[in-house]
Write a protein that holds these residues in place. Structure first.
Motif, PDB file in Angstrom:
ATOM      1  N   ARG A   1     -66.463 -14.106 -52.619  1.00 20.90           N
ATOM      2  CA  ARG A   1     -66.823 -15.394 -52.035  1.00 20.90           C
ATOM      3  C   ARG A   1     -65.802 -16.425 -52.504  1.00 20.90           C
ATOM      4  NH1 ARG A   1     -72.512 -16.614 -55.273  1.00 20.90           N
ATOM      5  NH2 ARG A   1     -71.630 -16.936 -57.339  1.00 20.90           N
ATOM      6  N   THR A   2     -65.624 -17.463 -51.701  1.00 19.39           N
ATOM      7  CA  THR A   2     -64.502 -18.375 -51.931  1.00 19.39           C
ATOM      8  C   THR A   2     -64.950 -19.826 -51.895  1.00 19.39           C
ATOM      9  OG1 THR A   2     -63.050 -16.762 -50.844  1.00 19.39           O
ATOM     10  CG2 THR A   2     -62.177 -18.977 -51.189  1.00 19.39           C
ATOM     11  N   LEU A   3     -64.552 -20.574 -52.909  1.00 23.30           N
ATOM     12  CA  LEU A   3     -64.781 -22.014 -52.973  1.00 23.30           C
ATOM     13  C   LEU A   3     -63.514 -22.718 -52.496  1.00 23.30           C
ATOM     14  CD1 LEU A   3     -66.436 -24.506 -53.947  1.00 23.30           C
ATOM     15  CD2 LEU A   3     -65.425 -24.133 -56.210  1.00 23.30           C
ATOM     16  N   VAL A   4     -63.663 -23.608 -51.509  1.00 25.70           N
ATOM     17  CA  VAL A   4     -62.524 -24.326 -50.944  1.00 25.70           C
ATOM     18  C   VAL A   4     -62.741 -25.819 -51.169  1.00 25.70           C
ATOM     19  CG1 VAL A   4     -61.136 -24.780 -48.902  1.00 25.70           C
ATOM     20  CG2 VAL A   4     -62.244 -22.545 -49.182  1.00 25.70           C
ATOM     21  N   ILE A   5     -61.859 -26.440 -51.952  1.00 23.26           N
ATOM     22  CA  ILE A   5     -61.988 -27.860 -52.264  1.00 23.26           C
ATOM     23  C   ILE A   5     -60.902 -28.635 -51.529  1.00 23.26           C
ATOM     24  CG2 ILE A   5     -62.055 -29.586 -54.096  1.00 23.26           C
ATOM     25  CD1 ILE A   5     -62.780 -27.291 -56.013  1.00 23.26           C
ATOM     26  N   ILE A   6     -61.324 -29.612 -50.753  1.00 24.84           N
ATOM     27  CA  ILE A   6     -60.387 -30.458 -50.000  1.00 24.84           C
ATOM     28  C   ILE A   6     -60.338 -31.809 -50.692  1.00 24.84           C
ATOM     29  CG2 ILE A   6     -59.822 -31.376 -47.721  1.00 24.84           C
ATOM     30  CD1 ILE A   6     -62.207 -29.268 -46.869  1.00 24.84           C
ATOM     31  N   TYR A   7     -59.147 -32.227 -51.120  1.00 22.99           N
ATOM     32  CA  TYR A   7     -59.025 -33.489 -51.849  1.00 22.99           C
ATOM     33  C   TYR A   7     -57.674 -34.120 -51.531  1.00 22.99           C
ATOM     34  CZ  TYR A   7     -56.097 -30.945 -55.224  1.00 22.99           C
ATOM     35  OH  TYR A   7     -55.108 -30.206 -55.815  1.00 22.99           O
ATOM     36  N   ARG A   8     -57.447 -35.306 -52.075  1.00 29.08           N
ATOM     37  CA  ARG A   8     -56.176 -36.003 -51.883  1.00 29.08           C
ATOM     38  C   ARG A   8     -55.524 -36.227 -53.237  1.00 29.08           C
ATOM     39  NH1 ARG A   8     -57.126 -40.459 -47.116  1.00 29.08           N
ATOM     40  NH2 ARG A   8     -54.890 -40.119 -46.846  1.00 29.08           N
ATOM     41  N   ASP A   9     -54.200 -36.014 -53.280  1.00 30.68           N
ATOM     42  CA  ASP A   9     -53.492 -36.194 -54.537  1.00 30.68           C
ATOM     43  C   ASP A   9     -53.162 -37.670 -54.763  1.00 30.68           C
ATOM     44  OD1 ASP A   9     -51.310 -36.788 -52.924  1.00 30.68           O
ATOM     45  OD2 ASP A   9     -50.353 -34.840 -53.190  1.00 30.68           O
ATOM     46  N   GLU A  10     -52.409 -37.946 -55.817  1.00 35.89           N
ATOM     47  CA  GLU A  10     -52.094 -39.336 -56.169  1.00 35.89           C
ATOM     48  C   GLU A  10     -51.297 -40.040 -55.073  1.00 35.89           C
ATOM     49  OE1 GLU A  10     -50.102 -39.140 -59.896  1.00 35.89           O
ATOM     50  OE2 GLU A  10     -51.939 -38.710 -61.046  1.00 35.89           O
ATOM     51  N   LYS A  11     -50.565 -39.281 -54.263  1.00 35.00           N
ATOM     52  CA  LYS A  11     -49.786 -39.868 -53.179  1.00 35.00           C
ATOM     53  C   LYS A  11     -50.606 -40.059 -51.906  1.00 35.00           C
ATOM     54  CE  LYS A  11     -45.477 -37.748 -54.795  1.00 35.00           C
ATOM     55  NZ  LYS A  11     -44.366 -36.812 -54.422  1.00 35.00           N
ATOM     56  N   GLY A  12     -51.846 -39.554 -51.924  1.00 37.38           N
ATOM     57  CA  GLY A  12     -52.693 -39.664 -50.741  1.00 37.38           C
ATOM     58  C   GLY A  12     -52.566 -38.486 -49.797  1.00 37.38           C
ATOM     59  N   ASP A  13     -51.750 -37.489 -50.177  1.00 38.88           N
ATOM     60  CA  ASP A  13     -51.598 -36.293 -49.345  1.00 38.88           C
ATOM     61  C   ASP A  13     -52.820 -35.386 -49.502  1.00 38.88           C
ATOM     62  OD1 ASP A  13     -49.072 -37.133 -48.538  1.00 38.88           O
ATOM     63  OD2 ASP A  13     -48.075 -36.122 -50.215  1.00 38.88           O
ATOM     64  N   TYR A  14     -53.171 -34.706 -48.417  1.00 34.25           N
ATOM     65  CA  TYR A  14     -54.310 -33.789 -48.455  1.00 34.25           C
ATOM     66  C   TYR A  14     -53.912 -32.490 -49.148  1.00 34.25           C
ATOM     67  CZ  TYR A  14     -56.762 -36.876 -45.233  1.00 34.25           C
ATOM     68  OH  TYR A  14     -57.380 -37.967 -44.659  1.00 34.25           O
ATOM     69  N   GLU A  15     -54.803 -32.029 -50.013  1.00 34.01           N
ATOM     70  CA  GLU A  15     -54.595 -30.772 -50.728  1.00 34.01           C
ATOM     71  C   GLU A  15     -55.811 -29.873 -50.503  1.00 34.01           C
ATOM     72  OE1 GLU A  15     -51.958 -29.857 -52.340  1.00 34.01           O
ATOM     73  OE2 GLU A  15     -50.853 -31.758 -52.481  1.00 34.01           O
TER      74      GLU A  15
END
Length: 229
Positions: free
Chosen positions: A204-218
């Motif tokens: 099973r897989t946990l997928v975290i969508i966030y933004r770095d310090e530059k505002g880019d999506y990770e």
């Protein structure tokens, strides 16, 4: 005789009240196993307490930690020892979370608390087999935008801070599925991620969508092979 009867009645009432108090107190305790990870940096030097025992924990942004065991009140508190004005080390609360009811296994996600340096906010996710099964993907939206998720034929929309589990289907079992993520941008959707992922009934897989310090999506993907699978 009447006085003795009154005494007996009072004793019975006290026993009932004490039993209710003890029962209520027992209800307030929880037992849970948990693993954790942190974003964007590692977390160490903190601990939680079970009885009189300090239980140190370490969390990494790259993978889930080892499994920890907790028994106590539903509010799980983490501390760091810091010197007081006289240089004596004292426990300082740096993070806490009210544990979800009914969960025996959890994943905890630690992120910095922007209001206090060295303190953290925690998100908890129930990891019991009936809530997050093998082959499933859990998507967590840690951004400030609505996120649209497409996994194979499945479609979901996540508000800020929301999470969803998309389980394995007969069509996706032991197959490769396409995943696409899009972020709301004014009145349009902006594609931020696209690839193919495998669906394995033992993972099973946990997928975290966030933004770095530059505002880019990770997008961070944490895979967990289930025990006995």
């Amino acid at each position: 005789m009447r006085f003795k009867s009154v005494q007996i009645l009072v004793l019975v009432m006290l026993c009932v009240l004490m039993g209710q108090a003890l029962f209520g107190q027992e209800e307030k305790t929880v037992t849970v196993d948990f693993m954790g990870l942190s974003l964007p940096d590692a977390v160490d030097g903190i601990y939680y307490v079970v009885g009189d025992i300090k239980c140190p924990v370490e969390f990494s942004p790259g993978f889930l930690s080892r499994e920890y065991h907790y028994h106590g009140l539903p509010k799980l508190v983490f501390y760091r020892d810091e010197p007081d004005s006289e240089g004596v080390m004292q426990p300082v609360e740096v993070a806490s979370i009210k544990l979800p009811r009914g969960a025996s296994k959890l994943s905890l996600l630690f992120v910095p608390d922007g209001n206090a340096e060295g303190h953290y906010r925690i998100r908890a996710f129930a990891d019991d087999a009936n809530k997050f099964q093998g082959g499933g993907y859990r998507f967590v939206n840690m951004t400030n935008r609505h996120i649209a998720v497409a996994l194979g034929e499945e479609r979901r929309e996540l508000n800020r801070g929301q999470s969803v589990v998309i389980g394995m289907t007969e069509q996706s079992r032991s197959a490769t599925v396409q995943v696409k993520l899009a972020a709301a941008a004014k009145e349009e959707w902006k594609l931020i991620f696209s690839t193919n992922w495998a669906v394995n009934p033992r993972v099973r897989t946990l997928v975290i969508i966030y933004r770095d310090e530059k505002g880019d999506y990770e997008v961070k993907r944490i895979r967990e092979t289930l025990k006995g699978a």
